[in-house]
Scaffold this active site. Structure first.
Site, PDB file in Angstrom:
ATOM      1  N   LYS A   8      -1.450  14.011  -8.321  1.00 25.84           N
ATOM      2  CA  LYS A   8      -0.187  13.900  -9.050  1.00 25.84           C
ATOM      3  C   LYS A   8      -0.358  14.625 -10.416  1.00 25.84           C
ATOM      4  O   LYS A   8       0.390  15.604 -10.877  1.00 25.84           O
ATOM      5  CB  LYS A   8       0.499  12.430  -9.261  1.00 25.84           C
ATOM      6  N   ARG A  83       6.891   3.172 -11.339  1.00 23.56           N
ATOM      7  CA  ARG A  83       5.770   2.653 -10.278  1.00 23.56           C
ATOM      8  C   ARG A  83       6.327   1.305  -9.718  1.00 23.56           C
ATOM      9  O   ARG A  83       5.458   0.934  -8.761  1.00 23.56           O
ATOM     10  CB  ARG A  83       4.322   2.376 -10.829  1.00 23.56           C
ATOM     11  N   ARG A 126     -14.535  12.093  -8.274  1.00 21.51           N
ATOM     12  CA  ARG A 126     -13.947  12.417  -9.621  1.00 21.51           C
ATOM     13  C   ARG A 126     -14.825  11.290 -10.383  1.00 21.51           C
ATOM     14  O   ARG A 126     -15.167  11.610 -11.618  1.00 21.51           O
ATOM     15  CB  ARG A 126     -12.605  12.064  -9.409  1.00 21.51           C
ATOM     16  N   ARG A 132     -14.181   7.504 -16.437  1.00 20.68           N
ATOM     17  CA  ARG A 132     -13.055   6.632 -16.460  1.00 20.68           C
ATOM     18  C   ARG A 132     -13.490   5.230 -16.030  1.00 20.68           C
ATOM     19  O   ARG A 132     -14.017   5.203 -14.707  1.00 20.68           O
ATOM     20  CB  ARG A 132     -11.950   7.104 -15.527  1.00 20.68           C
ATOM     21  N   ARG A 143      -6.645  -0.362  -6.618  1.00 26.88           N
ATOM     22  CA  ARG A 143      -5.683   0.616  -7.105  1.00 26.88           C
ATOM     23  C   ARG A 143      -4.765   0.909  -5.871  1.00 26.88           C
ATOM     24  O   ARG A 143      -3.579   0.924  -5.866  1.00 26.88           O
ATOM     25  CB  ARG A 143      -6.146   1.762  -7.952  1.00 26.88           C
TER      26      ARG A 143
END
Ligand code: ADP
Length: 186
Positions: A8, A83, A126, A132, A143
């Protein structure tokens, strides 16, 4: 729209450039507030680190402010918002209030479609480089579950409104961008 890891952010930045509008990413705004250690950042961080959604009232107020800024009045790509069903209702209200300054309502909702196992693989990759805190395998899986429970139902809502454009999200960045542009007649 799309599950975590669908691409996204990458596609939303490119699309915003293409249309000359603002790129409004709730995840980016939260992360900026976390690094600046604002009060909003402190609130958001607890949820983000756990892979949970930040409470709707916090997120909605932030988006309301952001969409009232000058650059967004020309047009915008929302990335990671709405969301939840509550956020859809709030967004409808915000766009209604902006009526007069610009055309109210969304032109389209782009949904990136990617197989779940491919998503986990992308996110784990990632995680090796991003630093992160929400990029550990347990949080990544959580998630995905939160997305399925809270956000996937929005696809039907926007489908019923005739706004949904489902795009195959597997391919190079340029390939996916071309599919989006074609679906939006850009
Ligand atoms: P993604 O990796 O799915 O693109 P984002 O960068 O958009 O994730 O968002 C990171 C985190 O920020 C989310 O997991 C969530 O905790 C929070 N967040 C972002 N957008 C929203 C939203 N619209 N409502 C609630 N929480 C949000």
């Amino acid at each position: 729209m799309g599950p975590p890891g669908a691409g996204k952010g990458t596609q939303a930045v490119g699309l915003a450039e293409r249309i000359g509008g603002a790129h409004v990413s709730t995840g980016d705004i939260f992360r900026a507030n976390v690094s600046e250690q604002t009060e909003l950042g402190r609130t958001a961080q607890r949820y983000m680190d756990a892979g949970e959604y930040v409470p709707d009232e916090v997120t909605n107020a932030m988006v309301r402010d952001r969409l009232a800024q000058d650059d967004a009045l020309k047009g915008f790509v929302l990335d990671g918002y709405p969301r939840t069903v509550d956020q859809v209702e709030t967004l409808d209200g915000i766009l209604g209030e902006l009526d007069g300054e610009q055309e109210a309502g969304l032109d389209a909702v782009v949904a990136l479609v990617v197989d779940p196992e491919e998503l986990i693989a992308r996110l784990l990759k990632r995680a090796e480089t991003s630093g992160r805190a929400d990029d550990t395998e347990e949080v990544i899986r959580h998630r995905q579950e939160v997305y399925t429970a809270e956000t996937a139902p929005l696809l039907q809502v926007y489908g019923e409104r005739g706004l949904l454009r489902e795009i195959d999200g597997v391919g190079s960045v340029d390939e996916v961008a071309a599919r989006i542009a074609a679906a939006l007649d850009l």
